[in-house]
Design a protein around this motif. Structure first.
Motif, PDB file in Angstrom:
ATOM      1  N   MET A   1       0.939  -1.250  -0.150  1.00  0.00           N
ATOM      2  CA  MET A   1      -0.192  -0.024  -0.250  1.00  0.00           C
ATOM      3  C   MET A   1       0.972   1.210   0.106  1.00  0.00           C
ATOM      4  O   MET A   1       1.677   1.271   0.886  1.00  0.00           O
ATOM      5  N   LYS A   2       0.475   2.169  -0.884  1.00  0.00           N
ATOM      6  CA  LYS A   2       1.490   3.427  -0.876  1.00  0.00           C
ATOM      7  C   LYS A   2       1.153   4.370   0.328  1.00  0.00           C
ATOM      8  O   LYS A   2       0.153   4.126   0.837  1.00  0.00           O
ATOM      9  N   ASN A   3       2.073   4.997   0.727  1.00  0.00           N
ATOM     10  CA  ASN A   3       2.071   5.949   1.741  1.00  0.00           C
ATOM     11  C   ASN A   3       0.665   6.815   1.562  1.00  0.00           C
ATOM     12  O   ASN A   3      -0.040   6.983   2.582  1.00  0.00           O
ATOM     13  N   LYS A   4       0.506   7.420   0.530  1.00  0.00           N
ATOM     14  CA  LYS A   4      -0.665   8.299   0.226  1.00  0.00           C
ATOM     15  C   LYS A   4      -2.033   7.490   0.557  1.00  0.00           C
ATOM     16  O   LYS A   4      -2.924   8.210   1.340  1.00  0.00           O
ATOM     17  N   SER A   5      -1.936   6.336   0.122  1.00  0.00           N
ATOM     18  CA  SER A   5      -3.230   5.689   0.139  1.00  0.00           C
ATOM     19  C   SER A   5      -3.270   5.370   1.747  1.00  0.00           C
ATOM     20  O   SER A   5      -4.665   5.071   2.619  1.00  0.00           O
ATOM     21  N   LEU A   6      -2.274   4.718   2.588  1.00  0.00           N
ATOM     22  CA  LEU A   6      -2.205   4.828   3.862  1.00  0.00           C
ATOM     23  C   LEU A   6      -2.858   5.922   4.743  1.00  0.00           C
ATOM     24  O   LEU A   6      -3.533   5.831   5.515  1.00  0.00           O
ATOM     25  N   LEU A   7      -2.600   7.071   4.311  1.00  0.00           N
ATOM     26  CA  LEU A   7      -2.780   8.492   5.088  1.00  0.00           C
ATOM     27  C   LEU A   7      -4.323   8.694   4.623  1.00  0.00           C
ATOM     28  O   LEU A   7      -4.869   8.937   5.915  1.00  0.00           O
ATOM     29  N   LYS A   8      -4.560   8.270   3.709  1.00  0.00           N
ATOM     30  CA  LYS A   8      -6.086   8.531   3.349  1.00  0.00           C
ATOM     31  C   LYS A   8      -7.045   7.416   4.233  1.00  0.00           C
ATOM     32  O   LYS A   8      -8.027   7.926   4.738  1.00  0.00           O
ATOM     33  N   LEU A   9      -6.418   6.278   4.300  1.00  0.00           N
ATOM     34  CA  LEU A   9      -7.166   5.161   5.029  1.00  0.00           C
ATOM     35  C   LEU A   9      -7.295   5.568   6.406  1.00  0.00           C
ATOM     36  O   LEU A   9      -8.320   5.634   7.246  1.00  0.00           O
ATOM     37  N   VAL A  10      -6.027   5.830   7.218  1.00  0.00           N
ATOM     38  CA  VAL A  10      -6.060   6.454   8.514  1.00  0.00           C
ATOM     39  C   VAL A  10      -6.848   7.661   8.874  1.00  0.00           C
ATOM     40  O   VAL A  10      -7.904   7.721   9.774  1.00  0.00           O
ATOM     41  N   GLY A  11      -6.814   8.633   7.520  1.00  0.00           N
ATOM     42  CA  GLY A  11      -7.731   9.898   7.805  1.00  0.00           C
ATOM     43  C   GLY A  11      -9.200   9.561   7.743  1.00  0.00           C
ATOM     44  O   GLY A  11     -10.224  10.037   8.637  1.00  0.00           O
ATOM     45  N   LYS A  12      -9.972   8.612   6.980  1.00  0.00           N
ATOM     46  CA  LYS A  12     -11.118   8.336   6.869  1.00  0.00           C
ATOM     47  C   LYS A  12     -11.503   7.493   8.247  1.00  0.00           C
ATOM     48  O   LYS A  12     -12.703   7.768   8.437  1.00  0.00           O
ATOM     49  N   ASN A  13     -10.699   6.787   9.030  1.00  0.00           N
ATOM     50  CA  ASN A  13     -10.952   6.076  10.051  1.00  0.00           C
ATOM     51  C   ASN A  13     -11.259   6.924  11.061  1.00  0.00           C
ATOM     52  O   ASN A  13     -12.028   7.057  12.107  1.00  0.00           O
ATOM     53  N   ILE A  14     -10.375   8.034  11.362  1.00  0.00           N
ATOM     54  CA  ILE A  14     -10.464   9.051  12.423  1.00  0.00           C
ATOM     55  C   ILE A  14     -11.416   9.767  12.137  1.00  0.00           C
ATOM     56  O   ILE A  14     -12.336  10.112  13.045  1.00  0.00           O
ATOM     57  N   ARG A  15     -11.971  10.433  10.934  1.00  0.00           N
ATOM     58  CA  ARG A  15     -13.118  10.853  10.544  1.00  0.00           C
ATOM     59  C   ARG A  15     -14.412  10.017  11.201  1.00  0.00           C
ATOM     60  O   ARG A  15     -15.282  10.695  11.791  1.00  0.00           O
ATOM     61  N   TYR A  16     -14.364   8.816  10.727  1.00  0.00           N
ATOM     62  CA  TYR A  16     -15.698   7.886  11.020  1.00  0.00           C
ATOM     63  C   TYR A  16     -15.902   8.090  12.567  1.00  0.00           C
ATOM     64  O   TYR A  16     -16.923   7.951  12.909  1.00  0.00           O
ATOM     65  N   TYR A  17     -14.689   7.767  13.179  1.00  0.00           N
ATOM     66  CA  TYR A  17     -14.751   7.414  14.851  1.00  0.00           C
ATOM     67  C   TYR A  17     -14.994   8.882  15.470  1.00  0.00           C
ATOM     68  O   TYR A  17     -15.718   9.050  16.207  1.00  0.00           O
ATOM     69  N   ARG A  18     -14.719   9.900  14.697  1.00  0.00           N
ATOM     70  CA  ARG A  18     -14.991  11.366  15.335  1.00  0.00           C
ATOM     71  C   ARG A  18     -16.500  11.755  15.411  1.00  0.00           C
ATOM     72  O   ARG A  18     -17.008  12.067  16.198  1.00  0.00           O
ATOM     73  N   LYS A  19     -17.106  11.192  14.005  1.00  0.00           N
ATOM     74  CA  LYS A  19     -18.451  11.620  13.837  1.00  0.00           C
ATOM     75  C   LYS A  19     -19.262  10.592  14.778  1.00  0.00           C
ATOM     76  O   LYS A  19     -20.300  11.073  15.022  1.00  0.00           O
ATOM     77  N   LYS A  20     -18.707   9.397  15.062  1.00  0.00           N
ATOM     78  CA  LYS A  20     -19.742   8.522  15.769  1.00  0.00           C
ATOM     79  C   LYS A  20     -19.628   9.035  17.189  1.00  0.00           C
ATOM     80  O   LYS A  20     -20.596   8.546  18.050  1.00  0.00           O
ATOM     81  N   LYS A  21     -18.681   9.662  17.535  1.00  0.00           N
ATOM     82  CA  LYS A  21     -18.892  10.351  19.073  1.00  0.00           C
ATOM     83  C   LYS A  21     -19.489  11.724  18.970  1.00  0.00           C
ATOM     84  O   LYS A  21     -19.407  12.477  19.917  1.00  0.00           O
ATOM     85  N   HIS A  22     -19.653  12.126  17.854  1.00  0.00           N
ATOM     86  CA  HIS A  22     -20.671  13.428  17.544  1.00  0.00           C
ATOM     87  C   HIS A  22     -19.992  14.495  17.881  1.00  0.00           C
ATOM     88  O   HIS A  22     -20.183  15.617  18.406  1.00  0.00           O
ATOM     89  N   LEU A  23     -18.464  14.569  17.311  1.00  0.00           N
ATOM     90  CA  LEU A  23     -17.580  15.597  17.661  1.00  0.00           C
ATOM     91  C   LEU A  23     -17.351  16.371  16.405  1.00  0.00           C
ATOM     92  O   LEU A  23     -17.278  15.710  15.195  1.00  0.00           O
TER      93      LEU A  23
END
Length: 59
Positions: A1-23
Motif C-alpha cells: 500500500m502506498k503511503n498516500k493510500s495509507l494516510l487516506k485510510l487512516v484519515g477516513k477512520n479518524i473521521r468515522y470515529y470522530r463523527k461516531k462520537k458526535h464531535l
C-alpha cells in the motif's frame, strides 16, 4: 500500500470515529490540543500523522 493510500485510510477512520462520537473537527482539535486545520489535513490524508498523534486521538 502506498503511503498516500495509507494516510487516506487512516484519515477516513479518524473521521468515522470522530463523527461516531458526535464531535466536530474543532471539538476534537480542542480536546487533543491541536488546531482544526491539522484535523482537516489528517482526515483528508494530506498530512503525515505520527503514531503519537494517533494515540492521542484514540485516547
Amino acid at each position: 500500500m502506498k503511503n498516500k493510500s495509507l494516510l487516506k485510510l487512516v484519515g477516513k477512520n479518524i473521521r468515522y470515529y470522530r463523527k461516531k462520537k458526535h464531535l466536530t473537527q474543532e471539538e476534537l482539535a480542542f480536546e487533543i490540543g491541536k488546531y482544526q486545520s491539522r484535523i482537516s489535513e489528517i482526515e483528508s490524508g494530506e498530512a503525515n500523522i505520527s503514531i503519537k498523534e494517533i494515540i492521542i486521538i484514540v485516547s
